[in-house]
Design a protein around this motif. Structure first.
Motif, PDB file in Angstrom:
ATOM      1  N   LEU A  35       0.791  -1.098   0.142  1.00 59.54           N
ATOM      2  CA  LEU A  35      -0.065  -0.028   0.016  1.00 59.54           C
ATOM      3  C   LEU A  35       0.818   1.416   0.029  1.00 59.54           C
ATOM      4  O   LEU A  35       0.575   2.094  -0.896  1.00 59.54           O
ATOM      5  N   LEU A  36       1.970   1.431   0.836  1.00 61.36           N
ATOM      6  CA  LEU A  36       2.694   2.255   0.986  1.00 61.36           C
ATOM      7  C   LEU A  36       3.562   2.630  -0.414  1.00 61.36           C
ATOM      8  O   LEU A  36       3.715   3.819  -0.872  1.00 61.36           O
ATOM      9  N   ASN A  38       2.314   2.217  -3.176  1.00 60.46           N
ATOM     10  CA  ASN A  38       1.577   2.798  -3.934  1.00 60.46           C
ATOM     11  C   ASN A  38       1.257   4.233  -3.588  1.00 60.46           C
ATOM     12  O   ASN A  38       1.233   5.091  -4.644  1.00 60.46           O
ATOM     13  N   VAL A  39       1.421   4.492  -2.625  1.00 60.60           N
ATOM     14  CA  VAL A  39       0.958   5.939  -2.087  1.00 60.60           C
ATOM     15  C   VAL A  39       2.258   6.822  -2.391  1.00 60.60           C
ATOM     16  O   VAL A  39       1.866   7.799  -2.905  1.00 60.60           O
ATOM     17  N   PHE A  40       3.382   6.325  -1.907  1.00 58.05           N
ATOM     18  CA  PHE A  40       4.742   7.033  -2.178  1.00 58.05           C
ATOM     19  C   PHE A  40       5.329   6.834  -3.743  1.00 58.05           C
ATOM     20  O   PHE A  40       6.380   7.425  -3.992  1.00 58.05           O
ATOM     21  N   ARG A  41       4.540   6.045  -4.529  1.00 59.59           N
ATOM     22  CA  ARG A  41       5.017   5.523  -5.915  1.00 59.59           C
ATOM     23  C   ARG A  41       6.288   5.355  -5.799  1.00 59.59           C
ATOM     24  O   ARG A  41       7.264   5.838  -6.582  1.00 59.59           O
ATOM     25  N   ASP A  96       3.844  13.600   3.709  1.00 65.39           N
ATOM     26  CA  ASP A  96       3.894  13.145   2.375  1.00 65.39           C
ATOM     27  C   ASP A  96       4.882  12.791   1.503  1.00 65.39           C
ATOM     28  O   ASP A  96       4.721  12.536   0.105  1.00 65.39           O
ATOM     29  N   GLY A 162      -7.498   4.177   6.578  1.00 60.88           N
ATOM     30  CA  GLY A 162      -6.408   4.708   5.842  1.00 60.88           C
ATOM     31  C   GLY A 162      -5.098   4.583   6.840  1.00 60.88           C
ATOM     32  O   GLY A 162      -5.078   4.311   8.110  1.00 60.88           O
ATOM     33  N   TRP A 163      -3.886   4.557   6.027  1.00 61.61           N
ATOM     34  CA  TRP A 163      -2.728   4.202   6.506  1.00 61.61           C
ATOM     35  C   TRP A 163      -2.230   5.160   7.765  1.00 61.61           C
ATOM     36  O   TRP A 163      -1.576   4.527   8.595  1.00 61.61           O
ATOM     37  N   GLN A 164      -2.629   6.400   7.615  1.00 65.89           N
ATOM     38  CA  GLN A 164      -2.346   7.448   8.683  1.00 65.89           C
ATOM     39  C   GLN A 164      -2.689   6.975  10.065  1.00 65.89           C
ATOM     40  O   GLN A 164      -2.296   7.472  11.090  1.00 65.89           O
TER      41      GLN A 164
END
Length: 386
Positions: A35-36, A38-41, A96, A162-164
């Motif tokens: 997941l992370l 994808n979030v941080f590409r 972010d 959500g991950w946060q």
């Protein structure tokens, strides 16, 4: 409950709560790595630095902490580290930028190492020599619980909130360590050692002592392998079943349950087999068998294999830690600091290098390389004195 007769229950519970939360924070991001990513590409080997960065301070700060704990009480060390840990974890939840997240995880490793070294030192100072193996087995069992809760609860929170939210809930939970430790732990300091040697020289002697070095080498390989599997298994699952969610991946770590049970009964297994050496070899043999089973590409089988794999790992871990402390009569903080440092050195390398092998050569070759590392651990434990 036997604990009541050997250490104040409030003190041991404070150590346990602190340990569970600290280990949970350490391992919580593991099932979230895809997941992370994808979030941080970012690529698989880059996002794995989220874990590697935290392990790095754990390779040397416990040794520094071991020296400091000859002068400062474990209680005061924990109070400082817990407050800083909470602030850092909250900071991760609001960033972010991947580089900043990795840097904060690096700082988090400093706090985690200080807390863990303080916890094991406190136990070794408060417990009678003949009960140290007993307490260390329980302590390791609760580190296992922390690893399970961090991964599973983290994956649940990430799926629904959500991950946060994972990091924010953890930050609040870590704040509760402060009042618990303040009121429940005694303010004790390690007995001063009359020695003309520099701490570094003493540390080298401790690490390369005939029995210690075999135990240290064994646990280095042990955690290298364990970190490699737990770090990159989420990517393996995603490659086999692209529709897998963080919740599915999180529950793959349910195998920790058997690791918890094994840690609690480690003393009985030692008595049944006759000594620690035989128990270590049994655990490593179990570890090897289930490591090979990870080659089979079946989600249900992976779920089942994790139970046996964790059983072997935590049997070795709990026996090694307790055995080392039982053999040690002086410089307990340095011995424990060295153990944690070497253990997590395996974690640093295991959380990154095998990812390069997996990415370039595939899962099967990845497992073969880990099996070679495991043979080193088996040989080292086999050479321990009978």
């Amino acid at each position: 409950m036997a604990i009541l007769y050997f250490m104040p229950i409030k003190s041991f519970l404070a150590i346990i709560y602190t340990t569970v939360l600290t280990i949970s924070a350490l391992h919580m991001p593991q099932p979230l790595l895809p997941l992370l990513s994808n979030v941080f590409r970012s690529e698989m080997d880059v996002i794995s630095l989220i874990m590697s960065a935290t392990f790095i301070p754990l390779t040397f700060i416990p040794i520094v902490s071991g020296v400091i704990l000859n002068f400062l009480s474990p209680k005061r060390m924990i109070l400082f580290a817990a407050l800083a840990h909470s602030i850092i974890v909250f900071g991760i939840s609001i960033t972010d930028q991947l580089q900043l997240a990795i840097f904060l995880r690096f700082l988090e490793g400093f706090m985690i190492s200080m807390i863990l070294t303080s916890n094991t030192t406190y136990i070794s100072l408060k417990a009678k020599k003949e009960k140290i193996q007993f307490y260390m087995s329980y302590y390791i069992a609760f580190t296992t619980i922390g690893g399970l809760l961090g991964r599973v609860i983290g994956s649940v929170l990430a799926t629904f909130f959500g991950w946060q939210a994972c990091f924010q809930v953890m930050a609040v939970s870590l704040l509760l360590v402060i009042p618990i430790v303040y009121f429940f732990l005694d303010d004790i300091v390690s007995p001063k050692q009359l020695s003309n040697k520099l701490p570094l020289k003493e540390l080298i002697e401790i690490v390369f002592e005939k029995t210690n070095k075999k135990i240290y080498l064994s646990v280095f390989c042990l955690f290298f392998i364990f970190t490699a599997i737990t770090n990159f298994l989420p990517f393996r699952i995603k490659s086999l079943y692209a529709e897998s969610t963080e919740l599915t991946i999180g529950f793959i770590y349910s195998g920790y349950i058997t690791g918890i049970a094994i840690s609690f009964i480690a003393i009985k297994i030692i008595k049944l087999l006759g000594d620690e050496r035989k128990t270590l070899l049994l655990g490593l043999s179990c570890y090897a068998f289930f490591l090979v089973m990870f080659i089979i590409p079946n989600l249900l089988l992976i779920f089942i294999v994790m139970f046996g794999f964790c059983s072997g790992m935590f049997l070795v871990h709990s026996v090694s830690s307790g055995y080392l402390n039982k053999l040690t009569t002086t410089q307990k903080s340095l011995v424990n600091g060295a153990y944690i440092s070497i253990y997590y050195s395996g974690g640093v390398l295991g959380s990154y290098l095998p990812g390069i092998i997996y990415k370039n050569f595939g899962w099967e070759f990845f497992i073969v390389c880990l099996l070679i590392m495991l043979f080193v651990s088996i040989y080292s434990s086999f050479k321990l004195s009978k």
